[in-house]
Design a protein around this motif. Structure first.
Motif, PDB file in Angstrom:
ATOM      1  N   LEU A   1       0.928  -1.323  -0.036  1.00  0.00           N
ATOM      2  CA  LEU A   1       0.142  -0.133  -0.281  1.00  0.00           C
ATOM      3  C   LEU A   1       0.822   1.316   0.118  1.00  0.00           C
ATOM      4  CD1 LEU A   1      -2.777  -0.898   2.571  1.00  0.00           C
ATOM      5  CD2 LEU A   1      -3.060  -0.546   0.239  1.00  0.00           C
ATOM      6  N   GLY A   2       1.405   1.621  -1.009  1.00  0.00           N
ATOM      7  CA  GLY A   2       2.290   2.697  -1.436  1.00  0.00           C
ATOM      8  C   GLY A   2       1.320   3.727  -2.253  1.00  0.00           C
ATOM      9  N   SER A   3       2.061   4.440  -3.123  1.00  0.00           N
ATOM     10  CA  SER A   3       1.376   5.358  -3.862  1.00  0.00           C
ATOM     11  C   SER A   3       0.246   4.653  -4.628  1.00  0.00           C
ATOM     12  CB  SER A   3       2.198   5.839  -5.005  1.00  0.00           C
ATOM     13  OG  SER A   3       3.280   6.943  -4.098  1.00  0.00           O
TER      14      SER A   3
ATOM     15  N   GLY B   1      -4.956   3.883  -4.373  1.00  0.00           N
ATOM     16  CA  GLY B   1      -3.722   3.792  -3.528  1.00  0.00           C
ATOM     17  C   GLY B   1      -3.348   5.030  -2.786  1.00  0.00           C
ATOM     18  N   GLY B   2      -2.366   5.006  -2.204  1.00  0.00           N
ATOM     19  CA  GLY B   2      -2.041   6.242  -1.321  1.00  0.00           C
ATOM     20  C   GLY B   2      -1.769   7.630  -1.715  1.00  0.00           C
ATOM     21  N   ALA B   3      -1.554   7.382  -3.130  1.00  0.00           N
ATOM     22  CA  ALA B   3      -1.574   8.886  -3.662  1.00  0.00           C
ATOM     23  C   ALA B   3      -2.726   9.609  -3.717  1.00  0.00           C
ATOM     24  CB  ALA B   3      -1.241   8.529  -5.256  1.00  0.00           C
TER      25      ALA B   3
ATOM     26  N   GLN C   1      -2.911  14.210   9.339  1.00  0.00           N
ATOM     27  CA  GLN C   1      -4.299  14.135   9.319  1.00  0.00           C
ATOM     28  C   GLN C   1      -4.792  12.748   9.240  1.00  0.00           C
ATOM     29  OE1 GLN C   1      -4.917  17.047   6.090  1.00  0.00           O
ATOM     30  NE2 GLN C   1      -6.239  18.126   7.235  1.00  0.00           N
ATOM     31  N   LEU C   2      -4.295  11.885   8.056  1.00  0.00           N
ATOM     32  CA  LEU C   2      -4.491  10.343   7.952  1.00  0.00           C
ATOM     33  C   LEU C   2      -4.300   9.555   9.337  1.00  0.00           C
ATOM     34  CD1 LEU C   2      -2.645   9.511   4.712  1.00  0.00           C
ATOM     35  CD2 LEU C   2      -5.001   9.591   5.282  1.00  0.00           C
ATOM     36  N   LYS C   3      -3.286  10.045  10.144  1.00  0.00           N
ATOM     37  CA  LYS C   3      -3.000   9.228  11.247  1.00  0.00           C
ATOM     38  C   LYS C   3      -4.417   9.797  12.466  1.00  0.00           C
ATOM     39  CE  LYS C   3       0.664   8.430  14.660  1.00  0.00           C
ATOM     40  NZ  LYS C   3       1.092   9.737  15.538  1.00  0.00           N
TER      41      LYS C   3
ATOM     42  N   GLY D   1       4.670  -1.039   2.495  1.00  0.00           N
ATOM     43  CA  GLY D   1       4.348   0.260   2.171  1.00  0.00           C
ATOM     44  C   GLY D   1       3.627   1.250   3.232  1.00  0.00           C
ATOM     45  N   GLY D   2       3.639   2.576   2.768  1.00  0.00           N
ATOM     46  CA  GLY D   2       3.190   3.683   3.619  1.00  0.00           C
ATOM     47  C   GLY D   2       1.744   3.294   4.395  1.00  0.00           C
ATOM     48  N   GLY D   3       0.904   2.697   3.768  1.00  0.00           N
ATOM     49  CA  GLY D   3      -0.449   2.479   4.325  1.00  0.00           C
ATOM     50  C   GLY D   3      -0.301   1.246   5.419  1.00  0.00           C
ATOM     51  N   SER D   4       0.646   0.418   5.250  1.00  0.00           N
ATOM     52  CA  SER D   4       0.860  -0.668   6.292  1.00  0.00           C
ATOM     53  C   SER D   4       0.851  -0.371   7.800  1.00  0.00           C
ATOM     54  CB  SER D   4       1.994  -1.499   6.088  1.00  0.00           C
ATOM     55  OG  SER D   4       3.208  -0.921   6.327  1.00  0.00           O
ATOM     56  N   LYS D   5       1.256   1.115   8.192  1.00  0.00           N
ATOM     57  CA  LYS D   5       1.390   1.426   9.480  1.00  0.00           C
ATOM     58  C   LYS D   5      -0.183   1.745  10.101  1.00  0.00           C
ATOM     59  CE  LYS D   5       3.041   5.956   8.154  1.00  0.00           C
ATOM     60  NZ  LYS D   5       3.949   6.149   7.286  1.00  0.00           N
ATOM     61  N   ASN D   6      -1.309   1.651   9.054  1.00  0.00           N
ATOM     62  CA  ASN D   6      -2.466   2.108   9.681  1.00  0.00           C
ATOM     63  C   ASN D   6      -3.169   0.927  10.375  1.00  0.00           C
ATOM     64  OD1 ASN D   6      -5.069   2.990   9.884  1.00  0.00           O
ATOM     65  ND2 ASN D   6      -5.028   4.530   8.359  1.00  0.00           N
ATOM     66  N   GLU D   7      -3.396   0.881  11.570  1.00  0.00           N
ATOM     67  CA  GLU D   7      -3.933  -0.442  12.432  1.00  0.00           C
ATOM     68  C   GLU D   7      -5.389  -0.460  12.123  1.00  0.00           C
ATOM     69  OE1 GLU D   7      -2.404  -2.554  14.062  1.00  0.00           O
ATOM     70  OE2 GLU D   7      -0.173  -1.593  14.355  1.00  0.00           O
ATOM     71  N   LYS D   8      -5.978   0.549  12.054  1.00  0.00           N
ATOM     72  CA  LYS D   8      -7.318   0.780  11.654  1.00  0.00           C
ATOM     73  C   LYS D   8      -7.749   0.165  10.298  1.00  0.00           C
ATOM     74  CE  LYS D   8      -8.905   2.573  15.525  1.00  0.00           C
ATOM     75  NZ  LYS D   8      -9.463   3.353  16.095  1.00  0.00           N
ATOM     76  N   TRP D   9      -6.920   0.587   9.354  1.00  0.00           N
ATOM     77  CA  TRP D   9      -7.055  -0.091   8.038  1.00  0.00           C
ATOM     78  C   TRP D   9      -6.797  -1.291   7.761  1.00  0.00           C
ATOM     79  CZ3 TRP D   9      -4.241   2.448   3.016  1.00  0.00           C
ATOM     80  CH2 TRP D   9      -5.015   2.223   1.876  1.00  0.00           C
ATOM     81  N   ILE D  10      -5.741  -2.003   8.890  1.00  0.00           N
ATOM     82  CA  ILE D  10      -5.614  -3.505   8.746  1.00  0.00           C
ATOM     83  C   ILE D  10      -6.877  -4.015   9.229  1.00  0.00           C
ATOM     84  CG2 ILE D  10      -4.295  -5.083  10.002  1.00  0.00           C
ATOM     85  CD1 ILE D  10      -1.758  -3.789   9.451  1.00  0.00           C
TER      86      ILE D  10
END
Ligand code: ADP
Length: 446
Positions: free
Chosen positions: A265-267, A304-306, A316-318, A399-408
């Motif tokens: 989950l990058g750009s 994706g993240g782009a 803000q995403l966080k 990727g950058g989106g992998s750190k988002n626990e809620k998304w997981i």
């Protein structure tokens, strides 16, 4: 016997990294070097004005010098105390980055062709010899680069040999000319299923340029004596075949069984799935790389993240994500795209981005977007299964989106599968795993 360590190096798009690991996969050292600045085309132009040399010639030498310098800087970055126990080295490079060199002098015969460079001049000829929709039928394929060089060059053709970026860097270390791996060689036309070059390619006048092909992570030879004595690497330090940077990143995530998927989950959103069956479908841009007795099936969506970055800052995403209840389904149905057109898991060049209606509350909006991307991810894995791949059982994320626990959590609900964040994501770590494989296979065969 003592402790042994395995060295992986990654030559990516922006710089080179190394990772040094032990048999259990623990990292003992790692580091990064940005490519030296003198490689840029603009810089080449300045150098040209100063040196009054043809600018193209300067440009070519700069890339070569930059990669070579980075290789030796990394060898020198490995802690001195650990070098004597480095059992093996493997390298990954960007896919379809091509170098043609003279086999007698070892000198490059042209500037390197970069991974994203296109040679449309060669496309009609390549299309006329290759099977329809073959992976070489793209302007940026290694074969198009080879044909373009062959048709424009008028000397040294007989003694020329083609190497991919990783092959060339490894050659600097082992000195045996013309060895590649079947991941790098896929885009020059190698058939990984037959484990040979196909007859339509072998009958071409330039077929003598094609390198011999090994499994990724196979011993090629020992490190050249002058290099190992200069840097203090051991006498039996093995140099092993590598792979491409994206496959090395997949290997790093540690998906070793069929049914394990890695979503990046990058750009953009890219999925890769380990399968017992090979799957190809040019309509969706789906193709398979061989990994020993399995296949690495992949597809990439334009979502994706782009899109997220266009709407929200990472901060803000966080903050907004923290307020999402991932167990609740969002009623919003979007198709987040940066521009018109989608390839995978739906092939529609005219697909419009869909990000409306936008609710007043940004938490709801983000929830809707994250859940919509998760649905596209789920469709992707379903499409691969429908095309014949091993059904996905577990998903690992990088990727950058992998750190988002809620998304997981949202993705676990939408995919109906366990989803986790990858422990290792660096391609250099994947290359180190290949080095370990080469050393272990070599020890077993002794
Ligand atoms: P690239 O493909 O460009 O290398 P990265 O892997 O660095 O991308 O990931 C960057 C992307 O991650 C950005 O597009 C950004 O929107 C997204 N991102 C960053 N933080 C978060 C977050 N907390 N939740 C979801 N996505 C995020």
């Amino acid at each position: 016997n003592g402790k042994k360590l395995y060295l992986g190096m990654d030559f990516g798009t922006s710089g080179a990294r190394y990772a040094l690991i032990d048999h259990e996969g623990n990292i003992h050292a790692q580091g990064k070097r940005d490519y030296p600045l003198y490689m840029g085309e603009c810089v080449s132009t300045v150098v040209y004005l100063i040196n009054r040399l043809p600018s193209k010639k300067v440009g070519k030498m700069e890339w070569i010098r930059s990669w070579k310098d980075s290789l030796f800087l990394l060898l020198d970055d490995v802690p001195v105390s650990l070098r004597p126990v480095v059992a093996s080295i493997a390298i990954d490079g960007t896919s379809a980055t091509t170098i043609i060199i003279d086999s007698t002098s070892g000198d490059p015969l042209c500037r390197p062709y970069l991974y994203n460079e296109s040679c449309p001049d060669a496309l009609p000829l390549v299309k006329s010899i290759a099977p329809p929709k073959h992976t070489v039928c793209s302007g940026s394929s290694t074969l198009c680069k080879l044909v373009s060089w062959w048709n424009s060059c008028d000397s040294s053709k007989e003694s020329a040999v083609l190497l991919h970026q990783a092959d060339w860097l490894l050659w600097l270390l082992h000195g045996k000319l013309g060895v590649s791996d079947y991941n790098n060689a896929l885009k020059v036309g190698y058939d990984p299923e037959m484990d040979s070059y196909p007859p339509w390619l072998l009958s071409q006048p330039y077929s003598h340029l094609l390198p011999s092909v090994q499994h990724p992570g196979t011993k090629i030879g020992c490190m050249k004596e002058d290099i190992r004595t200069q840097f203090g690497y051991p006498k039996d330090c093995l140099i092993c075949t590598g792979t491409t940077d994206s496959i090395a990143a997949f290997l790093a995530a540690g998906a070793t069984l069929p049914g394990k998927g890695v979503t990046s989950l990058g750009s953009t959103l890219a999925i890769k799935l380990l399968s017992t069956k090979r799957v190809e479908d040019a309509r969706y841009g789906v193709y398979s790389h061989r990994l020993d007795d399995k296949w690495l099936v992949g597809g990439a969506s334009n979502t994706g993240g782009a899109v997220l970055r266009q709407l929200f800052s990472d901060e803000q995403l966080k903050k907004l994500s923290e307020q999402i209840n991932p167990l609740e389904a969002s009623p919003l149905d979007y198709y987040p795209l940066q521009a018109v057109g989608e390839r995978f898991p739906m092939a529609d060049p005219n697909m419009e981005p869909r990000l409306h209606p936008r609710p007043k509350n940004d938490v709801e909006y983000l929830h809707g977007i994250l859940e919509s991307i998760a649905r596209i991810e789920a469709k992707g894995y379903t499409l691969l299964k429908d095309l014949g791949a091993t059904p996905v059982e577990e998903v690992i994320t990088s990727g950058g989106g992998s750190k988002n626990e809620k998304w997981i959590k949202i993705r676990e609900r939408v995919l109906g599968l366990p989803v986790s964040k990858a422990n290792q994501t660096e391609a250099a770590y994947g290359a180190a795993l290949l080095a370990m494989k080469g050393a272990c296979e070599n020890a077993a065969s002794d």
